[in-house]
Design a protein around this motif. Structure first.
Motif, PDB file in Angstrom:
ATOM      1  N   VAL A   1       0.857  -1.185   0.000  1.00 35.72           N
ATOM      2  CA  VAL A   1       0.000   0.000   0.000  1.00 35.72           C
ATOM      3  C   VAL A   1       0.897   1.240   0.000  1.00 35.72           C
ATOM      4  CG1 VAL A   1      -1.765   1.295   1.254  1.00 35.72           C
ATOM      5  CG2 VAL A   1      -1.806  -1.220   1.257  1.00 35.72           C
ATOM      6  N   VAL A   2       0.674   2.112  -0.955  1.00 38.49           N
ATOM      7  CA  VAL A   2       1.479   3.331  -1.071  1.00 38.49           C
ATOM      8  C   VAL A   2       0.553   4.543  -0.980  1.00 38.49           C
ATOM      9  CG1 VAL A   2       3.068   4.655  -2.503  1.00 38.49           C
ATOM     10  CG2 VAL A   2       3.194   2.160  -2.509  1.00 38.49           C
ATOM     11  N   TRP A   3       0.802   5.384   0.022  1.00 38.16           N
ATOM     12  CA  TRP A   3       0.000   6.585   0.189  1.00 38.16           C
ATOM     13  C   TRP A   3       0.642   7.748  -0.580  1.00 38.16           C
ATOM     14  CZ3 TRP A   3      -0.797   2.920   3.828  1.00 38.16           C
ATOM     15  CH2 TRP A   3      -2.067   2.829   4.405  1.00 38.16           C
ATOM     16  N   PRO A   4      -0.168   8.583  -1.205  1.00 37.63           N
ATOM     17  CA  PRO A   4       0.361   9.848  -1.718  1.00 37.63           C
ATOM     18  C   PRO A   4       0.903  10.669  -0.551  1.00 37.63           C
ATOM     19  CG  PRO A   4      -1.864   9.421  -2.528  1.00 37.63           C
ATOM     20  CD  PRO A   4      -1.602   8.436  -1.442  1.00 37.63           C
TER      21      PRO A   4
ATOM     22  N   GLY B   1      -6.286   9.019   5.893  1.00 38.44           N
ATOM     23  CA  GLY B   1      -6.853   7.953   5.074  1.00 38.44           C
ATOM     24  C   GLY B   1      -6.645   8.139   3.589  1.00 38.44           C
ATOM     25  N   LYS B   2      -6.271   9.343   3.173  1.00 34.39           N
ATOM     26  CA  LYS B   2      -6.072   9.623   1.754  1.00 34.39           C
ATOM     27  C   LYS B   2      -4.622   9.930   1.405  1.00 34.39           C
ATOM     28  CE  LYS B   2     -10.649  11.498   0.682  1.00 34.39           C
ATOM     29  NZ  LYS B   2     -11.377  12.640   0.077  1.00 34.39           N
ATOM     30  N   CYS B   3      -3.906  10.544   2.341  1.00 35.71           N
ATOM     31  CA  CYS B   3      -2.593  11.084   2.007  1.00 35.71           C
ATOM     32  C   CYS B   3      -1.767  11.229   3.269  1.00 35.71           C
ATOM     33  CB  CYS B   3      -2.795  12.456   1.347  1.00 35.71           C
ATOM     34  SG  CYS B   3      -1.322  13.218   0.655  1.00 35.71           S
ATOM     35  N   ASP B   4      -0.491  10.880   3.216  1.00 41.54           N
ATOM     36  CA  ASP B   4       0.422  11.126   4.324  1.00 41.54           C
ATOM     37  C   ASP B   4       0.922  12.563   4.255  1.00 41.54           C
ATOM     38  OD1 ASP B   4       0.308   8.613   5.419  1.00 41.54           O
ATOM     39  OD2 ASP B   4       2.097   7.865   4.400  1.00 41.54           O
ATOM     40  N   VAL B   5       0.953  13.226   5.401  1.00 37.92           N
ATOM     41  CA  VAL B   5       1.558  14.552   5.490  1.00 37.92           C
ATOM     42  C   VAL B   5       2.873  14.368   6.238  1.00 37.92           C
ATOM     43  CG1 VAL B   5       1.315  16.915   6.323  1.00 37.92           C
ATOM     44  CG2 VAL B   5      -0.684  15.673   5.454  1.00 37.92           C
ATOM     45  N   VAL B   6       3.977  14.662   5.558  1.00 40.04           N
ATOM     46  CA  VAL B   6       5.319  14.363   6.065  1.00 40.04           C
ATOM     47  C   VAL B   6       5.976  15.670   6.517  1.00 40.04           C
ATOM     48  CG1 VAL B   6       7.566  13.378   5.510  1.00 40.04           C
ATOM     49  CG2 VAL B   6       5.491  12.425   4.475  1.00 40.04           C
ATOM     50  N   ASN B   7       6.403  15.716   7.758  1.00 43.44           N
ATOM     51  CA  ASN B   7       7.024  16.924   8.306  1.00 43.44           C
ATOM     52  C   ASN B   7       8.534  16.857   8.124  1.00 43.44           C
ATOM     53  OD1 ASN B   7       8.100  18.994  10.019  1.00 43.44           O
ATOM     54  ND2 ASN B   7       6.217  18.963  11.225  1.00 43.44           N
ATOM     55  N   ARG B   8       9.046  17.788   7.351  1.00 44.76           N
ATOM     56  CA  ARG B   8      10.493  17.932   7.167  1.00 44.76           C
ATOM     57  C   ARG B   8      10.915  19.338   7.613  1.00 44.76           C
ATOM     58  NH1 ARG B   8      10.168  13.398   7.309  1.00 44.76           N
ATOM     59  NH2 ARG B   8      10.651  11.806   5.748  1.00 44.76           N
TER      60      ARG B   8
ATOM     61  N   LEU C   1      -4.062  23.856  -1.159  1.00 43.70           N
ATOM     62  CA  LEU C   1      -3.888  22.410  -1.319  1.00 43.70           C
ATOM     63  C   LEU C   1      -5.139  21.711  -1.845  1.00 43.70           C
ATOM     64  CD1 LEU C   1      -2.013  20.980   1.821  1.00 43.70           C
ATOM     65  CD2 LEU C   1      -1.268  20.894  -0.562  1.00 43.70           C
ATOM     66  N   GLU C   2      -6.291  22.254  -1.516  1.00 41.40           N
ATOM     67  CA  GLU C   2      -7.535  21.518  -1.711  1.00 41.40           C
ATOM     68  C   GLU C   2      -7.727  21.032  -3.136  1.00 41.40           C
ATOM     69  OE1 GLU C   2     -12.101  21.822  -0.044  1.00 41.40           O
ATOM     70  OE2 GLU C   2     -10.914  23.653  -0.260  1.00 41.40           O
TER      71      GLU C   2
ATOM     72  N   THR D   1      -9.322  15.049  -5.625  1.00 40.13           N
ATOM     73  CA  THR D   1      -9.710  13.803  -6.295  1.00 40.13           C
ATOM     74  C   THR D   1      -9.043  12.566  -5.695  1.00 40.13           C
ATOM     75  OG1 THR D   1      -7.947  14.088  -7.944  1.00 40.13           O
ATOM     76  CG2 THR D   1     -10.105  15.021  -8.457  1.00 40.13           C
ATOM     77  N   LEU D   2      -8.247  12.752  -4.642  1.00 41.65           N
ATOM     78  CA  LEU D   2      -7.597  11.585  -4.042  1.00 41.65           C
ATOM     79  C   LEU D   2      -8.629  10.692  -3.375  1.00 41.65           C
ATOM     80  CD1 LEU D   2      -4.418  13.120  -2.321  1.00 41.65           C
ATOM     81  CD2 LEU D   2      -4.518  11.809  -4.452  1.00 41.65           C
ATOM     82  N   PRO D   3      -8.638   9.401  -3.702  1.00 43.18           N
ATOM     83  CA  PRO D   3      -9.570   8.485  -3.029  1.00 43.18           C
ATOM     84  C   PRO D   3      -8.995   8.049  -1.686  1.00 43.18           C
ATOM     85  CG  PRO D   3      -8.230   7.275  -4.583  1.00 43.18           C
ATOM     86  CD  PRO D   3      -7.804   8.727  -4.700  1.00 43.18           C
ATOM     87  N   PHE D   4      -9.817   7.420  -0.865  1.00 42.72           N
ATOM     88  CA  PHE D   4      -9.276   6.760   0.314  1.00 42.72           C
ATOM     89  C   PHE D   4      -8.387   5.621  -0.160  1.00 42.72           C
ATOM     90  CE2 PHE D   4     -12.831   8.871   2.430  1.00 42.72           C
ATOM     91  CZ  PHE D   4     -12.196   9.316   3.592  1.00 42.72           C
ATOM     92  N   THR D   5      -7.227   5.501   0.456  1.00 37.00           N
ATOM     93  CA  THR D   5      -6.242   4.530  -0.006  1.00 37.00           C
ATOM     94  C   THR D   5      -6.698   3.106   0.254  1.00 37.00           C
ATOM     95  OG1 THR D   5      -4.523   6.161   0.469  1.00 37.00           O
ATOM     96  CG2 THR D   5      -3.794   3.916   0.106  1.00 37.00           C
ATOM     97  N   LEU D   6      -7.373   2.883   1.345  1.00 30.38           N
ATOM     98  CA  LEU D   6      -7.909   1.566   1.687  1.00 30.38           C
ATOM     99  C   LEU D   6      -9.431   1.640   1.765  1.00 30.38           C
ATOM    100  CD1 LEU D   6      -5.292   0.504   4.395  1.00 30.38           C
ATOM    101  CD2 LEU D   6      -5.509  -0.378   2.059  1.00 30.38           C
ATOM    102  N   PRO D   7     -10.111   0.521   1.643  1.00 30.48           N
ATOM    103  CA  PRO D   7     -11.577   0.553   1.602  1.00 30.48           C
ATOM    104  C   PRO D   7     -12.198   1.115   2.879  1.00 30.48           C
ATOM    105  CG  PRO D   7     -10.734  -1.586   0.870  1.00 30.48           C
ATOM    106  CD  PRO D   7      -9.573  -0.839   1.443  1.00 30.48           C
ATOM    107  N   TYR D   8     -13.309   1.799   2.710  1.00 31.49           N
ATOM    108  CA  TYR D   8     -14.134   2.210   3.843  1.00 31.49           C
ATOM    109  C   TYR D   8     -14.596   0.962   4.589  1.00 31.49           C
ATOM    110  CZ  TYR D   8     -18.304   4.036   6.222  1.00 31.49           C
ATOM    111  OH  TYR D   8     -19.258   4.357   7.158  1.00 31.49           O
TER     112      TYR D   8
END
Length: 245
Positions: A7-10, A39-46, A215-216, A221-228
């Protein structure tokens, strides 16, 4: 047996100094964005406290390496915020360690955007964020507590903010000009700052609201990465959870 596809998250990557590093604290602007994208996207803090654009530019190839075996994560990046300037604008005679001359700061920002483009993150995915205004009385108090004189000035910070705006226009990146927005119509911008430099809770809400506005459209259009959960077959969960979307 075939190998399961991982599973790869945006990703949305937040790159910057302490104002970004602190963004995942309680009520931080980064944590607000992460909550919206759960559930849709990882937010990575750098975020790198104390860093300036010069040091970030040097470090960039390590943070965003070029493509190759095992280095394809850049393809999953949907947006990058680049939030430097609050340290660059430190006065050279008072804080030479962090100070970066204005022309170099501008070039560093453009070089950061160019590097991101070279590794697959196009300029239209980049949001440059200017430093917020500096409330000199509060920041001077902080400086005095550390035994040093006031080492930043709001008009100088404004010059760096304007350079950030110009750099964004020259390289095709989006811009969020906090310095101007927080002082719009003569409002009391000190409420947005906890110590004259870093963000208060109200400042974090302000930044979160404006970053989300930019950002919106990129994440709409990003879907949930895994099923509801309601779509998982309770009799045969593998049939739902192990299939590719």
């Amino acid at each position: 047996m075939s190998k399961m596809k991982p599973v790869v998250w945006p990703q949305v990557v937040l790159l910057g100094d302490s104002i970004t590093q602190f963004a995942f604290q309680a009520n931080g602007w980064g944590s607000e964005i992460a909550n919206k994208l759960a559930g849709k996207c990882d937010v990575v803090n750098r975020g790198l406290s104390g860093y300036n654009s010069r040091w970030a530019k040097i470090l960039l190839p390590r943070l965003f390496p070029s493509g190759g075996p095992g280095n394809n994560n850049n393809n999953n990046i949907v947006a990058v915020t680049v939030f430097f300037g609050a340290n660059d604008c430190a006065l050279e005679d008072k804080n030479p360690r962090q100070h970066v001359p204005l022309p170099e700061y501008s070039e560093n920002l453009k070089d950061i955007v160019r590097h991101l483009a070279s590794v697959g993150v196009s300029a239209d995915k980049v949001i440059l964020i200017s430093p917020p205004p500096l409330h000199e009385p509060a920041w001077e108090k902080e400086c005095r507590l550390k035994g040093s004189p006031l080492n930043r000035l709001n008009p100088v910070t404004g010059q760096y903010a304007q350079a950030c705006v110009q750099a964004a226009g020259q390289c095709g990146a989006e811009i969020l000009d906090l310095w101007t927005l927080m002082q719009k119509d003569g409002q009391d911008y000190s409420v947005y700052l906890s110590d004259g430099l870093h963000l208060s809770d109200e400042g974090n809400q302000f930044v979160s609201r404006h970053v989300w506005r930019l950002l919106e459209s990129r994440v709409a259009t990003l879907p949930f990465t895994l099923p509801y959960w309601g779509d998982v077959d309770p009799q045969n969960p593998k049939s739902t959870l192990l299939c590719d979307p």
